[in-house]
Design a protein around this motif. Structure first.
Motif, PDB file in Angstrom:
ATOM      1  N   CYS A   8      -5.978   9.128  -6.266  1.00  0.00           N
ATOM      2  CA  CYS A   8      -4.964   8.068  -6.146  1.00  0.00           C
ATOM      3  C   CYS A   8      -4.262   7.766  -7.470  1.00  0.00           C
ATOM      4  O   CYS A   8      -3.119   7.319  -7.469  1.00  0.00           O
TER       5      CYS A   8
ATOM      6  N   ASP B 224      -5.637   8.119   0.383  1.00  0.00           N
ATOM      7  CA  ASP B 224      -5.606   7.476   1.692  1.00  0.00           C
ATOM      8  C   ASP B 224      -6.714   6.432   1.763  1.00  0.00           C
ATOM      9  O   ASP B 224      -7.860   6.719   1.431  1.00  0.00           O
TER      10      ASP B 224
ATOM     11  N   VAL C  45       0.838  -1.195   0.000  1.00  0.00           N
ATOM     12  CA  VAL C  45       0.000   0.000   0.000  1.00  0.00           C
ATOM     13  C   VAL C  45       0.877   1.251   0.000  1.00  0.00           C
ATOM     14  O   VAL C  45       1.868   1.328   0.719  1.00  0.00           O
ATOM     15  N   HIS C  46       0.497   2.242  -0.810  1.00  0.00           N
ATOM     16  CA  HIS C  46       1.293   3.443  -0.988  1.00  0.00           C
ATOM     17  C   HIS C  46       0.418   4.685  -0.851  1.00  0.00           C
ATOM     18  O   HIS C  46       0.099   5.351  -1.840  1.00  0.00           O
TER      19      HIS C  46
ATOM     20  N   HIS D  61      -8.598   3.133  -5.514  1.00  0.00           N
ATOM     21  CA  HIS D  61      -7.296   2.995  -6.180  1.00  0.00           C
ATOM     22  C   HIS D  61      -7.289   3.743  -7.518  1.00  0.00           C
ATOM     23  O   HIS D  61      -6.301   4.388  -7.882  1.00  0.00           O
TER      24      HIS D  61
ATOM     25  N   PHE E  87      -2.163   0.934  -4.309  1.00  0.00           N
ATOM     26  CA  PHE E  87      -1.552  -0.348  -3.967  1.00  0.00           C
ATOM     27  C   PHE E  87      -1.034  -1.027  -5.224  1.00  0.00           C
ATOM     28  O   PHE E  87      -1.395  -0.675  -6.345  1.00  0.00           O
ATOM     29  N   HIS E  88      -0.158  -2.006  -5.026  1.00  0.00           N
ATOM     30  CA  HIS E  88       0.254  -2.896  -6.113  1.00  0.00           C
ATOM     31  C   HIS E  88       0.047  -4.327  -5.634  1.00  0.00           C
ATOM     32  O   HIS E  88      -0.192  -4.573  -4.467  1.00  0.00           O
TER      33      HIS E  88
ATOM     34  N   GLY F 235      -1.455  -0.685   7.714  1.00  0.00           N
ATOM     35  CA  GLY F 235      -0.126  -1.080   7.263  1.00  0.00           C
ATOM     36  C   GLY F 235       0.496  -2.203   8.066  1.00  0.00           C
ATOM     37  O   GLY F 235       1.302  -2.979   7.545  1.00  0.00           O
TER      38      GLY F 235
ATOM     39  N   SER G  95      -0.752   8.569   0.137  1.00  0.00           N
ATOM     40  CA  SER G  95      -0.139   9.887   0.021  1.00  0.00           C
ATOM     41  C   SER G  95      -1.064  10.889   0.683  1.00  0.00           C
ATOM     42  O   SER G  95      -2.093  10.530   1.258  1.00  0.00           O
TER      43      SER G  95
ATOM     44  N   LYS H 289      -2.388   4.410  -7.874  1.00  0.00           N
ATOM     45  CA  LYS H 289      -1.128   4.216  -7.144  1.00  0.00           C
ATOM     46  C   LYS H 289      -1.328   3.876  -5.671  1.00  0.00           C
ATOM     47  O   LYS H 289      -0.371   3.897  -4.897  1.00  0.00           O
TER      48      LYS H 289
END
Length: 282
Positions: free
Chosen positions: A216, A166, A159-160, A211, A221-222, A178, A162, A219
């Motif tokens: 977002c 969120d 998870v990324h 996502h 999550f991957h 996380g 910013s 970006k």
């Protein structure tokens, strides 16, 4: 007692069928009790898949001479196109995570009805009878049950967030999310009656929508479809909703065979499931 089969499920594109055949064979060789094998296959390749099992196109299922029961479920073109759109919308790294078939696992209730299903990815080999997991899961009363990894990881690596992106928008603060366990949705049990009643597929779709949102930009999550399912399971737990899944204790799956070069031989022998996840998965 009447027949109480374990329902094993795979979904696959044609280029992954060799793995599915091996995984299904390992289930047949390892399972002592009653079971069904289910295959979710897109309509355009269904006849080719049936031919691999020695079945004529008009048959929907098969019982082998050894009594193995198989059922083939058609993913219609319109529905497959929807899955394909979902797959194209999700960022992924490594392995074959962009297959539309990967997203069919979220809709198994459409084809199987309200049974307890045991989903397995194409890159798994079963070494021991998995019925024990089904029995433990049924007793838990939860919607989803995960077969634990040999070594656990945390969802934060997928998870990324910013300032503008969120996961709190779907009921999860990243600070808490996380550190949560990242169970592997490539090997899991699900009570499909409870799954459908809870609208879990819609929750998966909601995570993907966040996502894909302008904030977002794809970006958040991957990891393909897997973080999307974990988002759905953890959604709103920060707002007081209980976790409706369980980490099963009956045994483990040995992951990472798709990228680790050295593996412990004892762990390889003792694992219930071998799982070739990672960038070099078959």
């Amino acid at each position: 007692a009447g027949d109480d089969p374990v329902h094993f499920v795979w979904t696959s594109s044609m280029d992954q069928m060799e793995g599915v055949l091996a995984s299904a064979a390992s289930v047949i060789n390892s399972t002592r009790g009653s079971f069904f094998l289910h295959f979710l296959i897109r309509d355009s390749i269904m006849n080719d898949v049936k031919a691999l099992f020695g079945m004529p196109p008009e048959c929907e299922g098969k019982v082998t001479k050894a009594g193995v029961r198989m059922r083939f479920h058609v993913i219609e073109t319109a529905f497959f196109d929807r899955l394909d759109q979902m797959a194209g919308d999700v960022v992924h790294k490594g392995g074959r995570l962009d297959s539309a078939e990967n997203f069919a696992r979220f809709y198994m209730d459409i084809w199987l009805g309200p049974v307890i299903a045991f989903y397995l990815d194409a890159d798994t080999i079963v070494q021991r009878d998995l019925t024990i997991f089904r029995d433990e899961f049924r007793a838990s009363g939860k919607t989803v049950g995960f077969v634990r990894r040999q070594t656990g990881i945390r969802i934060g690596i997928f998870v990324h967030p910013s300032e503008t992106c969120d996961p709190a928008s779907v009921g999860m603060s990243f600070q808490k999310l996380g550190g949560k366990p990242a169970f592997n949705p490539s090997v899991f049990l699900v009570d499909l009656g409870r799954w459908a009643a809870a609208g879990m597929a819609k929750k998966v779709e909601a995570g993907i929508e966040v996502h894909n949102s302008e904030a977002c930009g794809g970006k958040l999550f991957h990891g393909g479809s897997q973080p999307a399912m974990l988002f759905a399971l953890y959604a709103n737990t920060d707002r007081g909703e209980p976790e409706d899944f369980v980490a099963l204790k009956s045994g483990v799956q040995l992951c990472d065979l798709g990228f680790k070069r050295k593996m412990n031989q004892t762990q390889l022998r003792e694992a219930f499931i071998l799982h070739w996840n990672g960038a070099q998965k078959p």
